[in-house]
Scaffold this active site. Sequence first.
Site, mmCIF file in Angstrom:
data_model
loop_
_atom_site.group_PDB
_atom_site.id
_atom_site.type_symbol
_atom_site.label_atom_id
_atom_site.label_comp_id
_atom_site.label_asym_id
_atom_site.label_seq_id
_atom_site.Cartn_x
_atom_site.Cartn_y
_atom_site.Cartn_z
ATOM 1 N N GLY A 23 12.427 -0.920 -0.411
ATOM 2 C CA GLY A 23 11.831 -0.453 -1.662
ATOM 3 C C GLY A 23 10.341 -0.287 -1.496
ATOM 4 N N GLY A 26 3.689 -0.696 -6.134
ATOM 5 C CA GLY A 26 2.478 0.031 -6.467
ATOM 6 C C GLY A 26 1.538 0.210 -5.300
ATOM 7 N N MET A 27 1.597 -0.690 -4.295
ATOM 8 C CA MET A 27 0.627 -0.597 -3.213
ATOM 9 C C MET A 27 1.235 -0.942 -1.859
ATOM 10 S SD MET A 27 -1.484 -4.133 -3.535
ATOM 11 C CE MET A 27 -1.588 -4.202 -1.759
ATOM 12 N N GLY A 28 2.535 -0.976 -1.762
ATOM 13 C CA GLY A 28 3.108 -1.336 -0.476
ATOM 14 C C GLY A 28 4.573 -0.965 -0.389
ATOM 15 N N LYS A 45 6.729 -6.207 4.905
ATOM 16 C CA LYS A 45 5.987 -5.544 3.825
ATOM 17 C C LYS A 45 4.716 -4.967 4.424
ATOM 18 C CE LYS A 45 3.950 -6.356 -0.746
ATOM 19 N NZ LYS A 45 3.794 -7.338 -1.846
ATOM 20 N N ASP A 138 1.429 -13.126 -11.976
ATOM 21 C CA ASP A 138 2.227 -11.910 -12.154
ATOM 22 C C ASP A 138 3.712 -12.253 -12.155
ATOM 23 O OD1 ASP A 138 2.657 -9.224 -12.585
ATOM 24 O OD2 ASP A 138 2.602 -8.692 -10.466
#
Length: 897
Positions: A23, A26-28, A45, A138
């Site tokens: 998957g 937003g940034m990786g 990742k 988060d």
Amino acid sequence: RSLRLALSAGNRLGPYEIVAPIGAGGMGEVYRAKDTRLDRDVAVKILPAGFAANPEFKARFEREAKTISQLSHPNVCSLFDVGNHEGMEYLVMELLEGEALGDRLQKGPLPIELVLRHGIEIASALDAAHRQGIVHRDLKPGNVMLTKAGAKLLDFGLAKSGPLISGTASMSQMAESPTQHQPLTEQGTILGTFQYMAPEQLEGLEADGRTDIFAFGALLYQMATGQPAFQGKTRTSLIASIVSGTPPPVSQLVPLTPPALDHVIKKCLEKDPDDRWQSARDLADQMRWIVDAGSRAGEAAPVSAKRKARARFAWAANAATAIVAVLATVFTLKLMTAPPRIVRSSLLPPEHTQYVPGAGAMVLSPDGLRIAFVARDDDGKQMLWVRALDALTAQPLAGTEDANHPFWSPDSRLLGFFSSGKLRKIDANGGPPQTLCDATSGRGGAWSAGGTILFTPSTTDVLYKVSAAGGAPAAVTEFDATAAETSHRFPAFLPDGKHFLFLVEARSDAAGSEDGFSLFAGSLDSKVRKRLLATNAAARYASSGYVLFLRDRTLLAQRFDVGKLELVGEAVPVAENLTRTGHYDTMFSVSDNDLLAFQAGSASELSHLVWMDRDGRDLETVGKPADYRSIALSHDGKRVAASIQDPKNQKTDIWALDLERGTSTRLTFDPADDYTPLWSPDDRRVYFTSRRQGRGDVYQKSSAGTGTDEVVLADPDSSILWSLSADGRTGAVMTNNTAKKTGWDVSILDLADGKTRVFLETPFVELLPALSADGRFIAYQSNESSQFEIYVQSLGNDGGKWQISTEGGNRPQWTADNTELVYQTPDDKLMVVSVKFSPAFTASVPRMLVDPKVRQIIGMHYALSPNAKRILVNRAVEQAVVTPVTLVQSWTQGLGR
């Protein structure tokens, strides 16, 4: 979006081969990959090169790596590695098989029992993070994975472990309409995901653990109801809902919800952080109480009309039940005047695991509510597990790999244990272990109410004490030289927290002892001690006023006067045929509330010797199954010398197995343990170590079994001859240096005159020295870098030294032609490096040879054939019978019978 899915199957990031995408966020991006060195699946990742150029993205990525590296908890996704490949930053993490909580919630709410179970797991993970000073910031469904092992907390990219890193984005940069299932994580002063942000986050104020607790309340609410706690059609209305709104109680939407769960969630979602739960630990404990109390936890919840009708019917039924209850109470009061009944039950290890008797395998908590034990799974991983006695399952404690000899804190909250040459402690509910001090090969510990831990740092040492907070240990006992004492071990505190019991080892022929062992009472305030009785195993004091100890394999109890430190009356048998290994390990424990646990039966395990080729294929099995310990292959490859334990008396002797004829010859017969066999270069003699004169001396015996056992090296310390040069003139010896307190060191033995010279003597542990055939180099394992790694060092004056392994290593062995060095990884796979000695020593990058699936036991697990094309391994025989632990309630009631 053009940067996404930049990698495809077959691409490599260092040793990691990409298999498939998982998957993108937003940034990786996250990929399934294969770790080619350790042959395992991992998750990788990456931060693409374009994002890596952004200092803020890169700082967040690095922060995530540093944060996860500080956490070791069963409900936090583990970090394995970090790296950079052609400008692409990447993290290597545990590959989790399961379903994201966000995806699961699209199907509807979770059953309340799963809400509570996963809630406890997530709260425990948050508690572990908060104790390390880490705030997640988060927490949301997308950052929780539901696996077979439970909930796992992910994505610490916004975690704070210090002052907040201020961003530059303004409120106007945030998404106008975050969705329920794929909410955006925003960068800037306000960090997090809208539906789960605490009011102080929205105001850009400092976040702490209570900020995560607010998000946890919102998460728990959505898990129970299937809908977010706070909703709004626009960004402004959503913020208003969070800052001033109150969601309807869960029990209003899910009528069978325990009312106490409403209270937990409501308190999580308080607007003022001071009004919320103040720690995730308290939150987890509250949910555990709800689980124990059931649906009636807390006050009655509002009910619907249908429920009221059911309640009227229930009232009538309850009236009749009350009459029965009165009669039952009268009967119960009569029973209360009778003595407690003895109740026995059995406790099996978790599925696909076995208890490990030789690791001080089990201990009851003082309050008698839990049991901790050491178990090994089918893959050979040995860990510490904890099971509540009112639960059906046990939980492994992450970070306790290779744990042994666990012991409880007096309040039953923490566990002490030994692993990797250290004394450590860990919260019994999970969390990162903490190192207290060095302990090269610990043999038992005890924890006083005053916060002192008493322990044995090695097999040939006195008792030491250290603060439960850690620090420098100090000796408490000292050896009696006139009695030739060689070990003090297995301490157990008496009720005053000052005096203690401990086992003393002396010469095997010491008067008034059992095989040289006796039980003594000592004191933290004095070196004076008092001998109590002869026993060759650990003893324990029971709060009911008895000392429990072993005589042979019978568990006995004898009254004990703690004021006079004297045994009273006669010893009474409690249980027979207890499991034990060698002279000291036992399998029994006792709690403060009259609960006894023990394991009966033989601790011997069957294994067999299997030939493998270098492609990892099994070729043939040799010899009969037996309790093989350490093995050594003769230089002509025709015979195996092995230390084998007798299942009847638990004694270990040296045997020689003829691989061609299928015959076995017993070489040693002394009652003491003989172990670590080693062949002479001409295969006419076998060297071995024996405890028959004390701690451990080196002997030799004809490999034909004739003649007497001859002493080669007598040492006041414990010495083990581990390898020989090809000419047989030089030997490498590991010695436990008790005088200088440097632990295990390495010496070089001249076989001609029997003299040794120190080669390695450091504060670290050096073990298993393997001489090259020409005797010019030595390979060994050392923990100088905190974990054991393999090193090679020149025996010449040049002092050359090279690190061979990169991710842990043990049991090095040279090939006969000196072209390769083989060693085991911490998970027992065999690695190989190519070596050259001229013009200078060089070694290649380690590569995996085979996974031998060896038996987990002290000693040498494998041997190389003369041409190094085959490998002989000691592998456990799979046995269907699993020996349970027996629990006995009110065990003292049987003493008078």
